[in-house]
Design a protein around this motif. Structure first.
Motif, PDB file in Angstrom:
ATOM      1  N   THR A   1      28.336  -2.794 -29.355  1.00 53.68           N
ATOM      2  CA  THR A   1      29.808  -3.726 -30.143  1.00 53.68           C
ATOM      3  C   THR A   1      30.777  -2.913 -30.127  1.00 53.68           C
ATOM      4  OG1 THR A   1      29.357  -1.283 -31.724  1.00 53.68           O
ATOM      5  CG2 THR A   1      27.478  -3.389 -32.423  1.00 53.68           C
ATOM      6  N   GLY A   2      31.559  -3.805 -30.487  1.00 53.52           N
ATOM      7  CA  GLY A   2      33.306  -2.816 -29.825  1.00 53.52           C
ATOM      8  C   GLY A   2      33.671  -1.648 -30.335  1.00 53.52           C
ATOM      9  N   GLU A   3      32.821  -1.725 -31.411  1.00 49.65           N
ATOM     10  CA  GLU A   3      33.249   0.301 -32.179  1.00 49.65           C
ATOM     11  C   GLU A   3      32.277   1.073 -31.563  1.00 49.65           C
ATOM     12  OE1 GLU A   3      32.292   2.220 -36.084  1.00 49.65           O
ATOM     13  OE2 GLU A   3      32.311   0.457 -36.139  1.00 49.65           O
ATOM     14  N   ASP A   4      30.872   0.635 -31.086  1.00 53.16           N
ATOM     15  CA  ASP A   4      30.412   1.512 -30.300  1.00 53.16           C
ATOM     16  C   ASP A   4      30.742   1.727 -28.873  1.00 53.16           C
ATOM     17  OD1 ASP A   4      28.300   2.074 -32.249  1.00 53.16           O
ATOM     18  OD2 ASP A   4      27.084   1.013 -31.038  1.00 53.16           O
ATOM     19  N   GLU A   5      31.417   0.520 -28.261  1.00 50.27           N
ATOM     20  CA  GLU A   5      32.063   0.489 -27.134  1.00 50.27           C
ATOM     21  C   GLU A   5      33.504   1.722 -26.645  1.00 50.27           C
ATOM     22  OE1 GLU A   5      33.917  -1.768 -22.944  1.00 50.27           O
ATOM     23  OE2 GLU A   5      33.172  -2.946 -24.998  1.00 50.27           O
ATOM     24  N   ILE A   6      34.069   1.916 -28.189  1.00 49.07           N
ATOM     25  CA  ILE A   6      35.309   2.735 -27.836  1.00 49.07           C
ATOM     26  C   ILE A   6      34.967   3.416 -28.180  1.00 49.07           C
ATOM     27  CG2 ILE A   6      37.423   3.346 -30.089  1.00 49.07           C
ATOM     28  CD1 ILE A   6      37.588   0.283 -30.415  1.00 49.07           C
ATOM     29  N   ILE A   7      33.897   3.776 -28.824  1.00 47.78           N
ATOM     30  CA  ILE A   7      33.373   5.495 -28.776  1.00 47.78           C
ATOM     31  C   ILE A   7      33.243   5.880 -27.526  1.00 47.78           C
ATOM     32  CG2 ILE A   7      31.297   7.157 -29.617  1.00 47.78           C
ATOM     33  CD1 ILE A   7      31.882   5.133 -32.316  1.00 47.78           C
ATOM     34  N   MET A   8      31.558   5.079 -26.922  1.00 46.32           N
ATOM     35  CA  MET A   8      31.458   5.816 -25.736  1.00 46.32           C
ATOM     36  C   MET A   8      32.673   5.842 -24.681  1.00 46.32           C
ATOM     37  SD  MET A   8      28.228   3.925 -23.754  1.00 46.32           S
ATOM     38  CE  MET A   8      27.795   4.518 -22.237  1.00 46.32           C
ATOM     39  N   ARG A   9      33.616   4.648 -24.402  1.00 46.18           N
ATOM     40  CA  ARG A   9      34.910   4.772 -23.320  1.00 46.18           C
ATOM     41  C   ARG A   9      35.833   5.940 -24.347  1.00 46.18           C
ATOM     42  NH1 ARG A   9      32.213   2.451 -20.828  1.00 46.18           N
ATOM     43  NH2 ARG A   9      33.102  -0.207 -20.459  1.00 46.18           N
ATOM     44  N   SER A  10      35.677   6.493 -25.265  1.00 46.46           N
ATOM     45  CA  SER A  10      36.391   8.024 -25.140  1.00 46.46           C
ATOM     46  C   SER A  10      36.141   8.645 -24.749  1.00 46.46           C
ATOM     47  CB  SER A  10      36.777   7.486 -26.864  1.00 46.46           C
ATOM     48  OG  SER A  10      37.120   8.616 -26.645  1.00 46.46           O
ATOM     49  N   LYS A  11      34.844   9.132 -25.208  1.00 46.55           N
ATOM     50  CA  LYS A  11      34.131   9.811 -24.782  1.00 46.55           C
ATOM     51  C   LYS A  11      33.650  10.701 -22.556  1.00 46.55           C
ATOM     52  CE  LYS A  11      30.450  10.764 -28.220  1.00 46.55           C
ATOM     53  NZ  LYS A  11      30.605  11.723 -29.282  1.00 46.55           N
ATOM     54  N   GLU A  12      33.663   8.922 -21.942  1.00 42.33           N
ATOM     55  CA  GLU A  12      33.737   9.328 -21.231  1.00 42.33           C
ATOM     56  C   GLU A  12      34.695   9.689 -20.498  1.00 42.33           C
ATOM     57  OE1 GLU A  12      30.873   5.308 -20.509  1.00 42.33           O
ATOM     58  OE2 GLU A  12      33.102   4.839 -20.567  1.00 42.33           O
ATOM     59  N   ARG A  13      36.372   9.008 -20.677  1.00 38.48           N
ATOM     60  CA  ARG A  13      37.657   9.409 -20.281  1.00 38.48           C
ATOM     61  C   ARG A  13      36.985  10.899 -20.530  1.00 38.48           C
ATOM     62  NH1 ARG A  13      39.613   5.292 -21.688  1.00 38.48           N
ATOM     63  NH2 ARG A  13      39.554   6.676 -24.137  1.00 38.48           N
ATOM     64  N   GLU A  14      37.152  11.689 -21.780  1.00 37.95           N
ATOM     65  CA  GLU A  14      37.507  13.186 -21.943  1.00 37.95           C
ATOM     66  C   GLU A  14      36.539  13.619 -21.057  1.00 37.95           C
ATOM     67  OE1 GLU A  14      37.114  14.678 -25.880  1.00 37.95           O
ATOM     68  OE2 GLU A  14      37.451  12.387 -26.712  1.00 37.95           O
ATOM     69  N   ILE A  15      35.345  13.694 -20.692  1.00 39.45           N
ATOM     70  CA  ILE A  15      34.688  14.025 -20.154  1.00 39.45           C
ATOM     71  C   ILE A  15      34.984  14.254 -18.899  1.00 39.45           C
ATOM     72  CG2 ILE A  15      32.267  14.178 -19.036  1.00 39.45           C
ATOM     73  CD1 ILE A  15      31.529  13.214 -21.600  1.00 39.45           C
ATOM     74  N   LEU A  16      35.505  13.206 -18.106  1.00 38.10           N
ATOM     75  CA  LEU A  16      35.893  12.938 -16.812  1.00 38.10           C
ATOM     76  C   LEU A  16      37.769  13.511 -16.643  1.00 38.10           C
ATOM     77  CD1 LEU A  16      35.524   9.220 -15.687  1.00 38.10           C
ATOM     78  CD2 LEU A  16      33.779  10.691 -14.864  1.00 38.10           C
TER      79      LEU A  16
END
Length: 163
Positions: free
Chosen positions: A141-156
């Motif tokens: 879902t769009g909401e799940d994608e936003i959450i996942m992308r945010s986590k990826e960005r913060e980690i990287l």
């Protein structure tokens, strides 16, 4: 603690110590970011477009090469707790087996060029993305994608793997 085992099954991209270190550092950073309170193990296979296409066709019924595939073993609830009543544990190490990650080095190299960043950043992104899948995240879902992308960005970003 997370143990990361890496196997190289391709010869189109040189898998160096730096590449393996990047995969291990990112996997550990995801594990720490998610505050996992158990010891785990993950297997990472680096392959080429031909092999990942075959896996994608076999397991996802999609006849095309992709950048990364995730094969999670565990199931998590919305709070991040393991819901499997029985799960695989390596009897020698006591680590819980999270699953498998398959990265196409060939596709990673193409995408790094396409997005205008280095190959290590792309390998790092694919590792973070797949690790989050192994820990129960998705982007259906769009909401799940936003959450996942945010986590990826913060980690990287925490590892200096920026675009």
């Amino acid at each position: 603690m997370i143990n990361v085992y890496i196997e190289n099954e391709q010869d189109k991209f040189d898998i160096t110590d730096e590449t393996e270190d990047c995969i291990r550092r990112v996997a550990a950073a995801v594990f720490e970011y998610e505050k996992c309170d158990f010891d785990a193990e993950v297997d990472v296979t680096v392959t080429d477009n031909e092999n990942i296409r075959e896996l994608n066709r076999t397991y996802r019924d999609k006849d095309s090469a992709t950048d990364v595939l995730s094969f999670p073993i565990l199931e998590f609830d919305e709070s991040g707790n393991i819901v499997n009543s029985e799960f695989d544990e390596d009897t020698d190490s006591g680590c819980i087996l999270l699953g498998d990650i398959v990265i196409s080095a060939e596709r990673a190299e193409e995408q790094a060029e396409e997005y205008g960043h280095g190959i290590m950043r792309e390998i790092g992104f694919l590792t973070a993305h797949s690790m989050l899948h192994l820990l129960g995240y998705d982007h259906e879902t769009g909401e799940d994608e936003i959450i996942m992308r945010s986590k990826e960005r913060e980690i990287l970003n925490s590892l200096g793997l920026t675009r």
